[in-house]
Design an enzyme around this catalytic site. Sequence first.
Site, PDB file in Angstrom:
ATOM      1  N   GLY A 354       0.815  -1.199   0.000  1.00 54.45           N
ATOM      2  CA  GLY A 354       0.000   0.000   0.000  1.00 54.45           C
ATOM      3  C   GLY A 354       0.849   1.251   0.000  1.00 54.45           C
ATOM      4  O   GLY A 354       1.585   1.501   0.943  1.00 54.45           O
ATOM      5  N   THR A 355       0.717   2.061  -1.046  1.00 52.23           N
ATOM      6  CA  THR A 355       1.563   3.236  -1.236  1.00 52.23           C
ATOM      7  C   THR A 355       0.778   4.246  -2.046  1.00 52.23           C
ATOM      8  O   THR A 355      -0.129   3.882  -2.785  1.00 52.23           O
ATOM      9  CB  THR A 355       2.852   2.848  -1.998  1.00 52.23           C
ATOM     10  OG1 THR A 355       3.549   1.839  -1.279  1.00 52.23           O
ATOM     11  CG2 THR A 355       3.782   4.036  -2.184  1.00 52.23           C
ATOM     12  N   VAL A 356       1.132   5.536  -1.934  1.00 51.36           N
ATOM     13  CA  VAL A 356       0.571   6.541  -2.836  1.00 51.36           C
ATOM     14  C   VAL A 356       1.709   7.188  -3.622  1.00 51.36           C
ATOM     15  O   VAL A 356       2.753   7.523  -3.078  1.00 51.36           O
ATOM     16  CB  VAL A 356      -0.232   7.622  -2.082  1.00 51.36           C
ATOM     17  CG1 VAL A 356      -1.466   7.004  -1.452  1.00 51.36           C
ATOM     18  CG2 VAL A 356       0.597   8.344  -1.040  1.00 51.36           C
ATOM     19  N   MET A 436       3.047   2.894  -7.918  1.00 48.61           N
ATOM     20  CA  MET A 436       3.047   2.497  -6.515  1.00 48.61           C
ATOM     21  C   MET A 436       2.736   1.011  -6.375  1.00 48.61           C
ATOM     22  O   MET A 436       2.206   0.388  -7.295  1.00 48.61           O
ATOM     23  CB  MET A 436       2.016   3.326  -5.761  1.00 48.61           C
ATOM     24  CG  MET A 436       0.595   3.080  -6.206  1.00 48.61           C
ATOM     25  SD  MET A 436      -0.613   4.194  -5.474  1.00 48.61           S
ATOM     26  CE  MET A 436      -0.503   5.612  -6.539  1.00 48.61           C
TER      27      MET A 436
END
Length: 535
Positions: A354-356, A436
Amino acid sequence: MEFDASVYPYASRRRTIFARKGMVCTGQPLAAQAGLRMLLQGGNAVDAALAAAICLTVVEPTSNGLGSDAFALVWTGGKLYGLNGSGPAPGLLNREKVLAAGYREMPQRGWLPVTVPGAVAAWAELHRRFGRLPFAKLFEPALEYAREGFPVSPTIRKLWKAAEGTFAPFQQDPAFAGLYDTFFPKGRAPEVGETVTLPDHARTLETLAQTEGEAFYRGELADRMDRFSRETGGCLRKEDLAAYQAEWVEPLHVDYRGYDVWEIPPNGHGITALMALNIMQGFQLEQRETVDSWHKQIEAMKLAFSDAQHYVADPRFMHTRVEDLLSPAYADQRRSLIGEQALLPHWGKPFSGGTVYLCAADGEGNMVSFIQSNFRGFGSGIVIPGTGIALNDRGNNFSLDPAMDNCLAPGKKPYHTIIPGFLTKDGQAVGPFGVMGGFMQPQGHLQVLLNTLDFHMNPQAALDAPRWQWIEGKKVEVEAQAGPEIIEGLRQRGHEIVVKEDRTSFGRGQIIWRREDGTLVGATEPRTDGTVAAY
């Protein structure tokens, strides 16, 4: 940059966007608009990127937060600057403590994988060096959404719902009380379109705005983190926070097809994409949609990952030189291993996280590639009560093998998956790009760059195109949108193919290219709820 913006070889609900004065691309529409607001109020690309990043901690808490890390590449004044906003292991955290707790590898949740958060320090440092608007102004959109509420978008709802099951085993653990009070106050994930408010988060954002981030590391917020850590068995202390600073670094690059591709150096694994590009440099790819093209890409990435997983660590502890890993001679050696059948590499078990990622550009020539992440969704699951500060689980990437350069030690930074990318040609900016998603990130970088530089796709088509993701061994996940002849052909070459209908795990990217006439060309990922905000 050669591409036909009118041609879309893949079905997409989006089209490439053109603008002259400014552009912000993110995976969440409200955050993109937050960045655009800064541009319209006289801010530059750095102001826009920071406002979007701060806003994303509110409107996309499933992937990042106030306890995240952040990396950035900033093009300004004809030069590219790199910032590493990742944090080290706390001084009280060591291998022996983890083993004594009964683990044989680093856990994903709880206090043990928490490293010192770097995102807030990165915001302050980027603003200090390159920002134009007052620091507090950058917080205004995020504060509005945290106080007044924001409607949950579809992809974020899906990730939020998945977190219900992930954290269910920890629901009665006092260390996780803040997670449930903050993000599950109704005992469930919010529905699509449901309005969510984050009042604790808002109070913390206001404090950060007023103190330019100081309260997080050397003030009341640091005291609260220290106190909760002591009460619930954590290793993080205010001394760890007070000692932290984001670090300016020299970006790495390789030449690929006449373009320079730039990444943040280790402890980040952007070098993985560069090593794979070096290997691909020796192949001539005539068409994208052939079994041979997909096979070579997968094999190059497997070889690059096997090296990165073995050698990449906090650069103070690496025994292998970056120059050696990126040398043409080494790429030739690795390329020679690629044959007609799938290899079985020795190192690495990649996954999606999970990344932006976001990027921004203004009409003055400034451009920003920015990435921010908890790591796995809501991160460690530790949320400091009354603050909205969700702490990362970045320490999960440490090894517990003393023979590995990346073995856990106090004050050491872990192998890091977040990687902003940037492209230049002949010393001039082409623009920022990123994909991402944990260990999908360098795989996404490779595929988007090949789509762009080998197959001359426009930015939106480069993002839309079906993707593959190497998982481990010979196992490769492939999007269902890939042609059946590709899937069957890869199987015949020995790849263990898993076809997936859900595209979420194949990365979520953004691109802004600047044409020679100054026109900005932007695209956003069809695998998320993204927007290109421009004027």
